[in-house]
Design an enzyme around this catalytic site. Structure first.
Site, PDB file in Angstrom:
ATOM      1  N   HIS A 218       0.911  -1.225   0.025  1.00 48.95           N
ATOM      2  CA  HIS A 218      -0.098   0.146  -0.011  1.00 48.95           C
ATOM      3  C   HIS A 218       0.837   1.103   0.055  1.00 48.95           C
ATOM      4  O   HIS A 218       0.395   2.497  -0.278  1.00 48.95           O
ATOM      5  CB  HIS A 218      -0.727   0.126   1.292  1.00 48.95           C
ATOM      6  CG  HIS A 218      -0.146   0.273   2.419  1.00 48.95           C
ATOM      7  ND1 HIS A 218       0.369  -0.665   3.051  1.00 48.95           N
ATOM      8  CD2 HIS A 218       0.048   1.487   3.217  1.00 48.95           C
ATOM      9  CE1 HIS A 218       1.093  -0.134   4.239  1.00 48.95           C
ATOM     10  NE2 HIS A 218       0.775   0.887   4.445  1.00 48.95           N
ATOM     11  N   ARG A 219       2.170   1.174   0.278  1.00 49.96           N
ATOM     12  CA  ARG A 219       2.813   2.291   0.251  1.00 49.96           C
ATOM     13  C   ARG A 219       3.076   2.991  -0.858  1.00 49.96           C
ATOM     14  O   ARG A 219       3.293   2.378  -2.072  1.00 49.96           O
ATOM     15  CB  ARG A 219       4.321   2.305   1.077  1.00 49.96           C
ATOM     16  CG  ARG A 219       4.212   1.723   2.388  1.00 49.96           C
ATOM     17  CD  ARG A 219       5.523   1.666   3.062  1.00 49.96           C
ATOM     18  NE  ARG A 219       5.260   1.212   4.662  1.00 49.96           N
ATOM     19  CZ  ARG A 219       5.170   2.216   5.542  1.00 49.96           C
ATOM     20  NH1 ARG A 219       5.082   3.265   5.172  1.00 49.96           N
ATOM     21  NH2 ARG A 219       4.845   1.713   6.709  1.00 49.96           N
TER      22      ARG A 219
END
Length: 401
Positions: A218-219
């Protein structure tokens, strides 16, 4: 280990709704839930809505068994600056209405920073849970958030001695810091299904224990541009083993935006699972592949290896044992394959190692430290004075790990 009794007795001095916990994301909710329960009627939850998807907030709050927030800001979807700016403005209004005796923030998100800035502007005592984590990588927005909040906080609850040393190196020490352990240990123990139920859950997903991979990403550095995201997806597809990919909404949008749906469809792409299901899958997997800080911690509790797809980590305690760092590059696929080849042996070795994140009493220590801070502020005429720092330092005898 600290005495639980002292921490609990101090909570008697906290009236109802006197501690405001400002949270905004799924990981924050997971780790703060034990503290919210320990505070009981003394605590109230304010949700900034940085994570606003039902699977990341609404239903998730109910699964954790904590009270619904008294306010939800729904800042998710705004830019980082928008989330922080809007959050500070709205939170000031809410905090002025609630008038808590202390404000608690957690971790390193935009919600953390906006909550800290709002509390600071209103001269309210500020507590930072999960303080002292450092990646020493200034490219990470989270690093800026956590550093600023630590320096604003009146009380820093550091999970490990490594975190305490980081704070001390920056001149944050004495009574402002207490080593508490990490509440993730309690959260995992509370929500981990029994072994038989875990195997049933895995079988219901058409998977075989120790014969699949669990992945999350998700980063921004991994999903906000097509290059790294494609490399990660290709590395997972190449393994010839089922990959359960729990896709954050941000990641799902990126997959579609970059035309990677066909590639991603070769994985078992699913929406974020309930926490119990995610823990069950993690505990039965051969390997975890993730860029999540929380997954790094959980891996040390479920005793599974995790490849951390990042260039740096603020959680070095598990490196070389439970976790290994790997950039999203052309060698990632080989590293995953190598880890899978030795997964059985690694599992046996990891089972012998304790988690570096403490025991099951972190929430008691944190709740007790919050109560002590409130009591000290109420008995001193000058908030932030040296006498408060000295008193907090003396109080660490009951709050130390």
């Amino acid at each position: 280990m600290a005495s639980q009794g002292n921490g609990v007795s101090r909570l008697g001095s906290l009236p109802p709704r006197s501690v405001a916990l400002i949270l905004g994301t799924r990981p924050e909710l997971i780790k703060a839930a034990p503290v919210i329960k320990a505070l009981g009627e003394s605590g109230v939850l304010i949700h900034t809505g940085q994570h606003f998807d039902e699977g990341l907030s609404g239903s998730f709050i109910r699964e954790l068994g904590i009270s619904e927030p008294i306010a939800s800001l729904r800042v998710g979807g705004l830019s980082r600056a928008g989330q922080i700016g809007t959050g500070v403005e709205r939170l000031e209004e809410i905090l002025m209405s609630v008038q808590p005796k202390a404000v608690v923030v957690h971790g390193d998100t935009n919600a953390t920073l906006s909550g800290a800035l709002a509390a600071n502007a209103l001269h309210m005592p500020l507590v930072h849970m999960e303080a002292g984590l450092r990646s020493f990588d200034r490219r990470m927005p989270e690093e800026h958030n956590r550093v600023v909040v630590d320096h604003l906080a009146d009380l820093c609850c550091a999970p490990t001695d490594v975190n305490h040393a980081n704070l001390s190196a920056e001149g944050i020490n004495g009574g402002r810091v207490v080593v508490t352990g990490n509440t993730i240990v309690e959260a995992v123990k509370a929500h981990m299904p029994p072994a038989a139920e875990r195997r049933r859950m895995v079988a219901d997903m058409g998977l075989t224990p120790s014969r699949f991979v669990v992945a999350t990403m998700h980063r921004p550095e991994n999903v906000d541009s097509p290059g790294p995201l494609r490399v990660i997806l290709e590395a997972l597809v190449d393994q010839g083993m089922p990959v359960l990919f729990a896709a954050h909404p941000r990641t799902t949008r990126a997959i579609d935006r970059f035309g990677l749906r066909a590639l991603a469809s070769r994985l078992r792409l699913i929406k974020p699972m309930s926490y119990g299901h995610f823990l069950a899958a993690s505990a039965e997997a051969a390997l975890l592949v993730s860029d999540s800080g929380g997954v790094q911690e959980e891996a040390s509790i479920v005793k599974r290896p995790v490849i951390v797809v990042r260039r740096s980590t603020e959680r070095p305690e598990g490196l070389g044992t439970f976790s290994q760092l790997h950039a999203p590059d052309e060698k990632l696929a080989d590293s995953i394959a190598t880890a899978l080849e030795s997964a059985h042996e690694t599992k046996q070795e990891l089972a012998k190692l304790p988690t570096p994140y403490g025991d099951r009493y972190s929430s008691t220590r944190i709740a007790g430290a919050i109560a002590a801070l409130v009591q000290l502020y109420e008995t001193h005429t000058t908030p932030g004075s040296e006498s408060i720092t000295a008193d907090l330092l003396e109080a660490q005898s009951w709050a130390a790990v």
